[in-house]
Design a protein around this motif. Sequence first.
Motif, PDB file in Angstrom:
ATOM      1  N   LEU A  38       5.360  -5.168  -0.721  1.00  0.00           N
ATOM      2  CA  LEU A  38       4.816  -4.127   0.148  1.00  0.00           C
ATOM      3  C   LEU A  38       5.113  -2.737  -0.419  1.00  0.00           C
ATOM      4  O   LEU A  38       4.257  -1.847  -0.419  1.00  0.00           O
ATOM      5  CB  LEU A  38       5.413  -4.272   1.544  1.00  0.00           C
ATOM      6  N   ALA A  39       6.326  -2.552  -0.938  1.00  0.00           N
ATOM      7  CA  ALA A  39       6.694  -1.268  -1.538  1.00  0.00           C
ATOM      8  C   ALA A  39       5.840  -0.971  -2.762  1.00  0.00           C
ATOM      9  O   ALA A  39       5.392   0.166  -2.968  1.00  0.00           O
ATOM     10  CB  ALA A  39       8.172  -1.272  -1.907  1.00  0.00           C
ATOM     11  N   LEU A  89       2.860  -1.999  -3.297  1.00  0.00           N
ATOM     12  CA  LEU A  89       1.529  -1.643  -2.809  1.00  0.00           C
ATOM     13  C   LEU A  89       1.473  -0.166  -2.426  1.00  0.00           C
ATOM     14  O   LEU A  89       0.522   0.549  -2.771  1.00  0.00           O
ATOM     15  CB  LEU A  89       1.171  -2.525  -1.603  1.00  0.00           C
ATOM     16  N   GLU A  90       2.518   0.309  -1.721  1.00  0.00           N
ATOM     17  CA  GLU A  90       2.578   1.724  -1.362  1.00  0.00           C
ATOM     18  C   GLU A  90       2.630   2.598  -2.619  1.00  0.00           C
ATOM     19  O   GLU A  90       2.005   3.658  -2.680  1.00  0.00           O
ATOM     20  CB  GLU A  90       3.800   1.996  -0.477  1.00  0.00           C
ATOM     21  N   LEU A  91       3.364   2.147  -3.641  1.00  0.00           N
ATOM     22  CA  LEU A  91       3.408   2.889  -4.900  1.00  0.00           C
ATOM     23  C   LEU A  91       2.032   2.960  -5.543  1.00  0.00           C
ATOM     24  O   LEU A  91       1.646   3.987  -6.106  1.00  0.00           O
ATOM     25  CB  LEU A  91       4.383   2.213  -5.870  1.00  0.00           C
ATOM     26  N   GLY A  92       1.291   1.849  -5.481  1.00  0.00           N
ATOM     27  CA  GLY A  92      -0.054   1.821  -6.065  1.00  0.00           C
ATOM     28  C   GLY A  92      -0.977   2.853  -5.440  1.00  0.00           C
ATOM     29  O   GLY A  92      -1.862   3.392  -6.113  1.00  0.00           O
ATOM     30  N   TYR A  93      -0.775   3.136  -4.159  1.00  0.00           N
ATOM     31  CA  TYR A  93      -1.575   4.156  -3.477  1.00  0.00           C
ATOM     32  C   TYR A  93      -0.911   5.532  -3.514  1.00  0.00           C
ATOM     33  O   TYR A  93      -1.382   6.464  -2.870  1.00  0.00           O
ATOM     34  CB  TYR A  93      -1.833   3.735  -2.023  1.00  0.00           C
ATOM     35  N   ALA A 151      11.303   4.688   1.177  1.00  0.00           N
ATOM     36  CA  ALA A 151      12.080   4.095   2.268  1.00  0.00           C
ATOM     37  C   ALA A 151      12.189   2.586   2.106  1.00  0.00           C
ATOM     38  O   ALA A 151      13.277   1.998   2.268  1.00  0.00           O
ATOM     39  CB  ALA A 151      11.428   4.446   3.602  1.00  0.00           C
ATOM     40  N   LEU A 152      11.078   1.936   1.758  1.00  0.00           N
ATOM     41  CA  LEU A 152      11.076   0.483   1.579  1.00  0.00           C
ATOM     42  C   LEU A 152      11.940   0.069   0.388  1.00  0.00           C
ATOM     43  O   LEU A 152      12.733  -0.876   0.471  1.00  0.00           O
ATOM     44  CB  LEU A 152       9.645  -0.019   1.373  1.00  0.00           C
ATOM     45  N   LEU A 153      11.787   0.780  -0.735  1.00  0.00           N
ATOM     46  CA  LEU A 153      12.492   0.390  -1.958  1.00  0.00           C
ATOM     47  C   LEU A 153      13.999   0.600  -1.849  1.00  0.00           C
ATOM     48  O   LEU A 153      14.790  -0.239  -2.313  1.00  0.00           O
ATOM     49  CB  LEU A 153      11.942   1.171  -3.152  1.00  0.00           C
ATOM     50  N   GLU A 154      14.409   1.702  -1.253  1.00  0.00           N
ATOM     51  CA  GLU A 154      15.847   1.949  -1.127  1.00  0.00           C
ATOM     52  C   GLU A 154      16.498   0.899  -0.238  1.00  0.00           C
ATOM     53  O   GLU A 154      17.573   0.368  -0.556  1.00  0.00           O
ATOM     54  CB  GLU A 154      16.090   3.355  -0.571  1.00  0.00           C
ATOM     55  N   ASP A 155      15.852   0.572   0.875  1.00  0.00           N
ATOM     56  CA  ASP A 155      16.374  -0.465   1.762  1.00  0.00           C
ATOM     57  C   ASP A 155      16.373  -1.818   1.054  1.00  0.00           C
ATOM     58  O   ASP A 155      17.348  -2.576   1.124  1.00  0.00           O
ATOM     59  CB  ASP A 155      15.539  -0.530   3.041  1.00  0.00           C
TER      60      ASP A 155
END
Length: 325
Positions: free
Chosen positions: A29-30, A32-36, A44-48
């Motif tokens: 999911l993280a 995917l957010e990076l891709g956009y 927030a997703l990656l650090e967690d």
Amino acid sequence: DVYKRQAYDLLVETHGADHPNPLNAQTNLANLELGYEHYEEAEALLEDNLRRKIRVLGESHPDTLLAVLGVLRLHLGKGGLTEAAAMAERFGGLARDRYGDRDELVLGFELALVRIEQRRGQVAEAIDRVEAALDLSQDALGPDARMSLSLLSELAMLRLGAADLDEAARVAERSLEARRRVQGPGHPETLREQLRLASVRHLQRRYEEAHRLNRDALARLEEAVGPTHPSVIRDAVRMANMLYSQKRLDAAEALATHTMAKAREAFDAGDPRLAPPADILAKVLAARGDVEGAEQLVRKVLPPIEATEEAPFDGTRRLKATLAW
């Protein structure tokens, strides 16, 4: 996007947040957010995710190292080269000690270090590193492995940046041929390789071939990932600049106008990514005699960006230079 979010929520509900399955889904999911280029959401997703994986799996576990590579992508996207370099050296060393030089994860950290060196202007060092990593990858994983394709693409980009046009053309042709064979002619990564070859052809003054390659790749990229994807907007701006430099003002204006409209759909008013499409459209309008329209466009786009960005970036500086011109 929707399916990945639903899968992550269901996995957390079923197994708990620290189970390997939801942790890997969170990594996906993280990415995917990076891709956009949604950097705040990705951060927030990656650090967690990385914090949980280090606690549950340990620092040198393959899933943890994959999460580190995602964090490195984030730092590179945001321009955090110091943090990225320290992280790549540390975790790359852990990966090398555990898995050896020929492992795909280790080569992933080498690719991150190549990109760091390139952005620091250490192009010769980056070329040496990527060529060594490419030899290892092709020998250990095979020439059609995803890592081998990524390293070959990186080498083509570095040769282009070094203005070694003959070698850049040779590597770009080889890379495009490999992508077409392995991933297919319509895959987004294949089409971006085609755009890279178009950039080489433009610098070689083979303008008709560059235009044909650009137009075909951009049209198919819009179909593949959508016209408002940040990478598509960036590629369209690059093509519009090429058309402008070739004095093809009709085609440049049509593309720049279309791209500016899509950028406004994709980005908020204060987003710095609005600057490059606004800059090329303003230049084309001015070249066609509509200086008033060009000035109005810049004066509308620039203030919200200046109000939101922490520090001026290249796109904003170019937009200010265009306004002064």
